[in-house]
Design a protein around this motif. Structure first.
Motif, PDB file in Angstrom:
ATOM      1  N   PRO A  29       0.804  -1.212   0.000  1.00 15.73           N
ATOM      2  CA  PRO A  29       0.000   0.000   0.000  1.00 15.73           C
ATOM      3  C   PRO A  29       0.840   1.267   0.000  1.00 15.73           C
ATOM      4  O   PRO A  29       2.044   1.232   0.135  1.00 15.73           O
ATOM      5  N   ALA A  30       0.140   2.349  -0.115  1.00 12.66           N
ATOM      6  CA  ALA A  30       0.775   3.651  -0.012  1.00 12.66           C
ATOM      7  C   ALA A  30       1.378   3.816   1.372  1.00 12.66           C
ATOM      8  O   ALA A  30       0.882   3.266   2.337  1.00 12.66           O
ATOM      9  N   ALA A  31       2.448   4.582   1.434  1.00 12.83           N
ATOM     10  CA  ALA A  31       3.129   4.775   2.710  1.00 12.83           C
ATOM     11  C   ALA A  31       2.717   6.082   3.378  1.00 12.83           C
ATOM     12  O   ALA A  31       3.171   6.387   4.446  1.00 12.83           O
ATOM     13  N   ALA A  32       1.874   6.876   2.725  1.00 14.13           N
ATOM     14  CA  ALA A  32       1.464   8.154   3.302  1.00 14.13           C
ATOM     15  C   ALA A  32       0.130   8.575   2.707  1.00 14.13           C
ATOM     16  O   ALA A  32      -0.363   7.978   1.751  1.00 14.13           O
ATOM     17  N   ASN A  33      -0.456   9.629   3.272  1.00 12.90           N
ATOM     18  CA  ASN A  33      -1.725  10.154   2.779  1.00 12.90           C
ATOM     19  C   ASN A  33      -1.606  10.643   1.345  1.00 12.90           C
ATOM     20  O   ASN A  33      -0.542  11.023   0.889  1.00 12.90           O
ATOM     21  N   GLY A  34      -2.721  10.675   0.632  1.00 20.15           N
ATOM     22  CA  GLY A  34      -2.759  11.227  -0.709  1.00 20.15           C
ATOM     23  C   GLY A  34      -2.411  10.256  -1.802  1.00 20.15           C
ATOM     24  O   GLY A  34      -2.338  10.618  -2.959  1.00 20.15           O
ATOM     25  N   ARG A  35      -2.238   8.984  -1.465  1.00 21.48           N
ATOM     26  CA  ARG A  35      -1.826   8.022  -2.478  1.00 21.48           C
ATOM     27  C   ARG A  35      -2.905   6.987  -2.768  1.00 21.48           C
ATOM     28  O   ARG A  35      -2.612   5.859  -3.130  1.00 21.48           O
ATOM     29  N   ILE A  36      -4.146   7.371  -2.626  1.00 19.79           N
ATOM     30  CA  ILE A  36      -5.265   6.503  -2.932  1.00 19.79           C
ATOM     31  C   ILE A  36      -6.367   7.363  -3.538  1.00 19.79           C
ATOM     32  O   ILE A  36      -6.574   8.507  -3.124  1.00 19.79           O
ATOM     33  N   ALA A  37      -7.029   6.829  -4.581  1.00 18.09           N
ATOM     34  CA  ALA A  37      -8.100   7.567  -5.236  1.00 18.09           C
ATOM     35  C   ALA A  37      -9.142   6.581  -5.749  1.00 18.09           C
ATOM     36  O   ALA A  37      -8.832   5.424  -6.028  1.00 18.09           O
ATOM     37  N   VAL A  38     -10.362   7.056  -5.870  1.00 18.67           N
ATOM     38  CA  VAL A  38     -11.437   6.291  -6.487  1.00 18.67           C
ATOM     39  C   VAL A  38     -11.843   7.051  -7.734  1.00 18.67           C
ATOM     40  O   VAL A  38     -12.199   8.221  -7.660  1.00 18.67           O
ATOM     41  N   ALA A  39     -11.728   6.392  -8.892  1.00 14.66           N
ATOM     42  CA  ALA A  39     -12.062   7.039 -10.162  1.00 14.66           C
ATOM     43  C   ALA A  39     -12.335   5.987 -11.224  1.00 14.66           C
ATOM     44  O   ALA A  39     -11.763   4.897 -11.190  1.00 14.66           O
ATOM     45  N   VAL A  40     -13.186   6.316 -12.147  1.00 13.62           N
ATOM     46  CA  VAL A  40     -13.496   5.484 -13.310  1.00 13.62           C
ATOM     47  C   VAL A  40     -13.832   4.049 -12.883  1.00 13.62           C
ATOM     48  O   VAL A  40     -13.364   3.081 -13.471  1.00 13.62           O
ATOM     49  N   GLY A  41     -14.613   3.905 -11.818  1.00 17.94           N
ATOM     50  CA  GLY A  41     -15.068   2.600 -11.375  1.00 17.94           C
ATOM     51  C   GLY A  41     -14.035   1.718 -10.713  1.00 17.94           C
ATOM     52  O   GLY A  41     -14.266   0.524 -10.532  1.00 17.94           O
ATOM     53  N   SER A  42     -12.893   2.281 -10.342  1.00 13.56           N
ATOM     54  CA  SER A  42     -11.831   1.501  -9.705  1.00 13.56           C
ATOM     55  C   SER A  42     -11.242   2.248  -8.519  1.00 13.56           C
ATOM     56  O   SER A  42     -11.426   3.453  -8.375  1.00 13.56           O
ATOM     57  N   VAL A  43     -10.519   1.512  -7.702  1.00 16.28           N
ATOM     58  CA  VAL A  43      -9.740   2.087  -6.612  1.00 16.28           C
ATOM     59  C   VAL A  43      -8.288   2.027  -7.049  1.00 16.28           C
ATOM     60  O   VAL A  43      -7.818   0.992  -7.533  1.00 16.28           O
ATOM     61  N   TRP A  44      -7.571   3.129  -6.910  1.00 16.97           N
ATOM     62  CA  TRP A  44      -6.180   3.235  -7.369  1.00 16.97           C
ATOM     63  C   TRP A  44      -5.295   3.530  -6.163  1.00 16.97           C
ATOM     64  O   TRP A  44      -5.562   4.471  -5.407  1.00 16.97           O
ATOM     65  N   ILE A  45      -4.240   2.741  -5.983  1.00 19.40           N
ATOM     66  CA  ILE A  45      -3.353   2.904  -4.836  1.00 19.40           C
ATOM     67  C   ILE A  45      -1.913   2.923  -5.318  1.00 19.40           C
ATOM     68  O   ILE A  45      -1.466   2.006  -6.011  1.00 19.40           O
ATOM     69  N   ALA A  46      -1.192   3.970  -4.933  1.00 21.83           N
ATOM     70  CA  ALA A  46       0.210   4.103  -5.322  1.00 21.83           C
ATOM     71  C   ALA A  46       1.110   3.501  -4.256  1.00 21.83           C
ATOM     72  O   ALA A  46       0.874   3.660  -3.068  1.00 21.83           O
ATOM     73  N   SER A  47       2.138   2.814  -4.704  1.00 26.47           N
ATOM     74  CA  SER A  47       3.148   2.255  -3.811  1.00 26.47           C
ATOM     75  C   SER A  47       4.465   2.959  -4.079  1.00 26.47           C
ATOM     76  O   SER A  47       5.027   2.839  -5.167  1.00 26.47           O
ATOM     77  N   ASP A  48       4.955   3.707  -3.099  1.00 29.46           N
ATOM     78  CA  ASP A  48       6.203   4.419  -3.335  1.00 29.46           C
ATOM     79  C   ASP A  48       7.400   3.477  -3.393  1.00 29.46           C
ATOM     80  O   ASP A  48       8.403   3.774  -4.013  1.00 29.46           O
ATOM     81  N   ALA A  49       7.286   2.315  -2.780  1.00 26.56           N
ATOM     82  CA  ALA A  49       8.406   1.377  -2.774  1.00 26.56           C
ATOM     83  C   ALA A  49       8.672   0.799  -4.163  1.00 26.56           C
ATOM     84  O   ALA A  49       9.811   0.574  -4.541  1.00 26.56           O
TER      85      ALA A  49
END
Length: 102
Positions: A29-49
């Motif tokens: 998962p994301a390591a901090a706030n601001g790295r998750i979004a819900v858009a276009v029918g999906s959940v998007w999660i950024a992994s900085d690692a």
């Protein structure tokens, strides 16, 4: 409501009315706030690692794609047209096409 749980390396889907987890997706998962979004029918999660954005299908609660966006993504924002991800690598803002996952 989706919440990254950094210690457990999962992202949990929470029921806000009950305050309990109803599902989870095993991914870095994301390591901090601001790295998750819900858009276009999906959940998007950024992994900085790993420098990827994982796309989760909320109907199955499973990851369905990983898109490399550059090292250390720091913010994810969704719109009707797709996803925008800013990265510390080269001060880049990448657009992800939700139809091609590129």
């Amino acid at each position: 409501l989706w919440v990254p749980l950094c210690d457990g390396r999962v992202t949990a889907r929470l029921d806000p009315a009950k305050g309990t987890a109803t599902a989870s997706a095993a991914l870095a998962p994301a390591a901090a706030n601001g790295r998750i979004a819900v858009a276009v029918g999906s959940v998007w999660i950024a992994s900085d690692a790993r420098g990827v954005v994982s796309r989760i299908d909320p109907a199955t609660n499973a990851p369905v794609a990983e898109i490399y966006v550059g090292r250390r993504p720091i913010a994810v924002v969704g719109s009707d047209e797709g996803l925008w991800v800013s990265s510390e690598e080269g001060d880049v803002v990448a657009q992800v096409n939700p139809h091609t996952n590129v």
